[in-house]
Write a protein that holds these residues in place. Structure first.
Motif, PDB file in Angstrom:
ATOM      1  N   LYS A   1       0.880  -1.144   0.062  1.00 57.77           N
ATOM      2  CA  LYS A   1      -0.087  -0.058  -0.040  1.00 57.77           C
ATOM      3  C   LYS A   1       0.913   1.216  -0.040  1.00 57.77           C
ATOM      4  N   ARG A   2       2.086   1.242   0.389  1.00 58.30           N
ATOM      5  CA  ARG A   2       3.106   2.469   0.582  1.00 58.30           C
ATOM      6  C   ARG A   2       3.907   2.229  -0.527  1.00 58.30           C
ATOM      7  N   GLU A   3       3.851   1.471  -1.481  1.00 56.92           N
ATOM      8  CA  GLU A   3       4.762   1.499  -2.791  1.00 56.92           C
ATOM      9  C   GLU A   3       4.873   2.610  -3.473  1.00 56.92           C
ATOM     10  N   PRO A   4       5.911   3.143  -3.869  1.00 57.55           N
ATOM     11  CA  PRO A   4       5.904   4.480  -4.538  1.00 57.55           C
ATOM     12  C   PRO A   4       5.278   4.433  -5.959  1.00 57.55           C
ATOM     13  N   PHE A   5       5.361   3.316  -6.499  1.00 57.44           N
ATOM     14  CA  PHE A   5       4.759   3.235  -7.914  1.00 57.44           C
ATOM     15  C   PHE A   5       4.026   1.800  -8.098  1.00 57.44           C
ATOM     16  N   PRO A   6       2.755   1.987  -7.648  1.00 54.59           N
ATOM     17  CA  PRO A   6       1.755   0.880  -7.658  1.00 54.59           C
ATOM     18  C   PRO A   6       1.244   0.635  -9.329  1.00 54.59           C
ATOM     19  N   ASP A   7       0.670  -0.440  -9.426  1.00 50.65           N
ATOM     20  CA  ASP A   7       0.168  -1.008 -10.432  1.00 50.65           C
ATOM     21  C   ASP A   7       0.869  -0.973 -11.519  1.00 50.65           C
ATOM     22  N   LYS A   8       0.388  -0.656 -12.943  1.00 51.85           N
ATOM     23  CA  LYS A   8       0.920  -0.735 -14.162  1.00 51.85           C
ATOM     24  C   LYS A   8       2.329   0.295 -14.222  1.00 51.85           C
ATOM     25  N   TYR A   9       2.269   1.284 -13.222  1.00 45.40           N
ATOM     26  CA  TYR A   9       3.268   2.279 -13.567  1.00 45.40           C
ATOM     27  C   TYR A   9       4.689   1.853 -13.081  1.00 45.40           C
TER      28      TYR A   9
ATOM     29  N   ALA B   1       4.050   2.190 -25.868  1.00 44.94           N
ATOM     30  CA  ALA B   1       3.221   3.491 -25.410  1.00 44.94           C
ATOM     31  C   ALA B   1       2.730   3.548 -24.318  1.00 44.94           C
ATOM     32  N   TYR B   2       2.867   4.450 -23.381  1.00 42.49           N
ATOM     33  CA  TYR B   2       1.962   4.524 -22.140  1.00 42.49           C
ATOM     34  C   TYR B   2       1.119   5.894 -22.211  1.00 42.49           C
ATOM     35  N   GLU B   3      -0.336   5.649 -21.690  1.00 38.04           N
ATOM     36  CA  GLU B   3      -0.978   6.898 -21.577  1.00 38.04           C
ATOM     37  C   GLU B   3      -1.408   6.898 -20.410  1.00 38.04           C
ATOM     38  N   GLU B   4      -1.402   8.108 -19.598  1.00 43.83           N
ATOM     39  CA  GLU B   4      -1.839   8.393 -18.272  1.00 43.83           C
ATOM     40  C   GLU B   4      -2.801   9.381 -18.129  1.00 43.83           C
ATOM     41  N   GLY B   5      -3.713   9.301 -17.486  1.00 44.89           N
ATOM     42  CA  GLY B   5      -4.605  10.181 -16.883  1.00 44.89           C
ATOM     43  C   GLY B   5      -4.450  10.551 -15.397  1.00 44.89           C
ATOM     44  N   SER B   6      -5.242  11.210 -14.803  1.00 42.55           N
ATOM     45  CA  SER B   6      -5.006  11.865 -13.425  1.00 42.55           C
ATOM     46  C   SER B   6      -5.004  10.638 -12.433  1.00 42.55           C
ATOM     47  N   HIS B   7      -5.642   9.462 -12.460  1.00 45.36           N
ATOM     48  CA  HIS B   7      -5.839   8.402 -11.575  1.00 45.36           C
ATOM     49  C   HIS B   7      -5.271   7.118 -12.252  1.00 45.36           C
ATOM     50  N   SER B   8      -4.943   6.960 -13.545  1.00 44.24           N
ATOM     51  CA  SER B   8      -4.609   5.564 -13.985  1.00 44.24           C
ATOM     52  C   SER B   8      -3.679   5.831 -15.120  1.00 44.24           C
TER      53      SER B   8
ATOM     54  N   THR C   1      -2.071   3.448 -18.654  1.00 45.32           N
ATOM     55  CA  THR C   1      -2.315   2.201 -19.622  1.00 45.32           C
ATOM     56  C   THR C   1      -1.029   1.852 -20.541  1.00 45.32           C
ATOM     57  N   ILE C   2      -0.457   0.850 -20.299  1.00 46.99           N
ATOM     58  CA  ILE C   2       0.722   0.279 -21.149  1.00 46.99           C
ATOM     59  C   ILE C   2       0.096  -0.106 -22.532  1.00 46.99           C
ATOM     60  N   ILE C   3       0.535   0.369 -23.650  1.00 42.37           N
ATOM     61  CA  ILE C   3      -0.111  -0.082 -24.953  1.00 42.37           C
ATOM     62  C   ILE C   3       1.069  -0.674 -25.646  1.00 42.37           C
ATOM     63  N   GLU C   4       0.886  -2.010 -26.054  1.00 40.37           N
ATOM     64  CA  GLU C   4       1.689  -2.807 -26.771  1.00 40.37           C
ATOM     65  C   GLU C   4       1.531  -3.293 -28.240  1.00 40.37           C
ATOM     66  N   ASP C   5      -0.114  -3.471 -28.339  1.00 43.01           N
ATOM     67  CA  ASP C   5      -0.484  -3.769 -29.580  1.00 43.01           C
ATOM     68  C   ASP C   5       0.214  -2.561 -30.761  1.00 43.01           C
ATOM     69  N   GLN C   6       0.825  -3.109 -31.787  1.00 41.08           N
ATOM     70  CA  GLN C   6       1.668  -2.436 -32.748  1.00 41.08           C
ATOM     71  C   GLN C   6       0.798  -1.458 -33.255  1.00 41.08           C
ATOM     72  N   ASN C   7      -0.644  -1.677 -33.741  1.00 35.50           N
ATOM     73  CA  ASN C   7      -1.404  -0.864 -34.418  1.00 35.50           C
ATOM     74  C   ASN C   7      -1.718   0.258 -33.609  1.00 35.50           C
ATOM     75  N   ASP C   8      -2.067  -0.188 -32.417  1.00 31.28           N
ATOM     76  CA  ASP C   8      -2.279   1.168 -31.258  1.00 31.28           C
ATOM     77  C   ASP C   8      -1.168   1.940 -31.108  1.00 31.28           C
ATOM     78  N   VAL C   9       0.091   1.373 -31.083  1.00 32.46           N
ATOM     79  CA  VAL C   9       1.149   2.004 -30.912  1.00 32.46           C
ATOM     80  C   VAL C   9       1.661   3.130 -32.070  1.00 32.46           C
ATOM     81  N   THR C  10       1.153   2.377 -33.261  1.00 28.32           N
ATOM     82  CA  THR C  10       1.388   3.363 -34.433  1.00 28.32           C
ATOM     83  C   THR C  10       0.553   4.707 -34.471  1.00 28.32           C
ATOM     84  N   ILE C  11      -0.614   4.249 -33.964  1.00 32.20           N
ATOM     85  CA  ILE C  11      -1.510   5.713 -33.910  1.00 32.20           C
ATOM     86  C   ILE C  11      -1.006   6.475 -32.940  1.00 32.20           C
ATOM     87  N   ARG C  12      -0.549   6.351 -31.770  1.00 28.43           N
ATOM     88  CA  ARG C  12       0.101   7.022 -30.649  1.00 28.43           C
ATOM     89  C   ARG C  12       1.239   7.658 -31.383  1.00 28.43           C
TER      90      ARG C  12
END
Length: 283
Positions: free
Chosen positions: A83-91, A227-234, A236-247
Motif C-alpha cells: 500500500k505504501r509502494e511509490p509506484f503501484p499498478d502498471k506504473y 506507448a504509455y498513456e496516463e490520466g489523473s488516476h490511471s 495504460t501500457i499499450i503494446e499492440d503495434q497498431n495502437d502504438v502506431t496511432i500514438r
C-alpha cells in the motif's frame, strides 16, 4: 475453459511478491482458487486478480490468509508495504522494466511538468495535491522516488529524450510563484543538454488527439515500440503495434505543431519572468 495462471515476477514489486506468495502457499496447501475463495469468503475472480498482481486485496484479506496458511503476519506485512509502494499498478512496470531500459523516451505532457524534469519543490507540491491524506513521511517517500527516476538522465549513456509541454503546464500555478519560477529555470537548463529536447505546444495550436492526458513512447533495444498513456488516476501500457502506431503518429503531429526548441526556450523564459514573486507595496 481452463484457467492458465499468469507467470509472476516477485522481484518486480511488493504487489507481485504478495501474489507470488499467495499462489505458493495456496498450491503448497493443495487448494484451488475456488476452494480458497470459500475459506476466506472472497470470490474466485478477486483472488485470481490478486494472485496476478492486478489488484490489491481489501484490508481484511491478509489476516484471513495468515490464519488459513499459518504464516504469522506475512501477508499482513506484505500488504502494508504494498500500500505504501511509490509506484503501484502498471506504473511500477513502466518505471522498472521500460523507462529504465529505454534508449529513447518521448513524452507529451498536458497537465503538469513531466516527472523526469520536475524540481524537488514542484514534485512535493504535485504529490501533495494528488495524495491529500498522506503523511509527511509518505510524501517524502514519493518525492524521493520521483527524484531518483531522474538519475537515468545522468547515466554515461543516457536515453535520448524529447518532451513536448502543453503551454498550460507553464501557466498553471502549482505551489507558490517561487516554486514555478525555479521550475521554469530548471526547464531552460534541461533543454540546453545535448540529449534533451523540449518543445512547447502553444494554446494557438488548437485541439488535438492527445488533449487531456499524457503520452509516452519508449524505444528499447531489440524490442517493439511501447506507448504509455496516463490520466489523473490511471495509466495504460499499450503494446499492440497498431495502437502504438496511432500514438506515434499523434506524437509526430504534436511535434510538428509545437514551437521550435529555440522558440520554446524563449517562451519558457517569458513564463519564468511572469512567475517572479511580486514585491509587497511600499507603505
Amino acid at each position: 475453459m481452463t484457467f492458465e495462471a499468469r507467470e509472476l515476477s516477485p522481484d518486480r514489486s511488493v504487489r507481485d511478491l504478495f501474489g507470488a506468495e499467495l499462489r505458493r502457499y495456496r498450491e503448497r496447501a493443495g487448494m484451488s482458487l475456488r476452494r480458497l475463495a470459500d475459506v476466506v469468503n472472497y470470490s474466485k475472480s478477486q483472488l485470481a486478480r490478486i494472485e496476478a498482481a492486478e489488484s490489491l486485496p481489501y484490508d481484511d484479506l491478509p489476516a484471513k490468509l495468515d490464519a488459513c496458511f499459518g504464516t504469522g503476519e506475512l501477508f499482513a506485512r506484505l500488504h502494508a508495504l504494498a500500500k505504501r509502494e511509490p509506484f503501484p499498478d502498471k506504473y511500477c512496470r513502466v518505471i522498472g522494466e521500460i523507462e529504465s531500459k529505454a534508449t529513447t523516451i518521448k513524452e507529451y505532457a498536458s497537465a503538469t511538468i513531466p516527472g523526469l524534469l520536475q524540481t524537488r519543490a514542484l514534485a512535493e507540491e504535485s504529490l501533495r495535491l494528488g495524495n491529500p491524506y498522506a503523511s509527511d513521511a509518505e510524501i517524502e517517500t514519493l518525492v524521493q522516488a520521483r527524484i531518483d527516476r531522474q538519475a537515468l538522465l545522468d547515466k554515461p549513456k543516457p536515453p535520448r529524450c524529447w518532451f513536448i509541454l502543453d503551454e498550460a503546464v507553464l501557466r498553471r500555478p502549482v505551489g507558490e510563484a517561487g516554486v514555478m519560477r525555479r521550475q521554469m529555470s530548471a526547464l531552460v537548463e534541461a533543454g540546453a543538454r545535448a540529449h534533451l529536447t523540449i518543445q512547447v505546444l502553444p494554446f494557438a495550436a488548437g485541439g488535438h488527439a492527445e488533449a487531456g492526458g499524457s503520452l509516452m513512447l519508449y524505444t528499447l533495444p531489440h524490442q517493439p515500440l511501447r506507448a504509455y498513456e496516463e490520466g489523473s488516476h490511471s495509466g495504460t501500457i499499450i503494446e499492440d503495434q497498431n495502437d502504438v502506431t496511432i500514438r506515434r503518429e499523434n506524437y509526430d503531429l504534436l511535434r510538428a505543431m509545437a514551437l521550435s526548441p529555440r522558440d520554446s526556450a524563449a517562451m519558457i523564459r517569458v513564463a519564468m519572468e511572469d512567475w517572479t514573486p511580486c514585491e509587497p507595496p511600499l507603505t
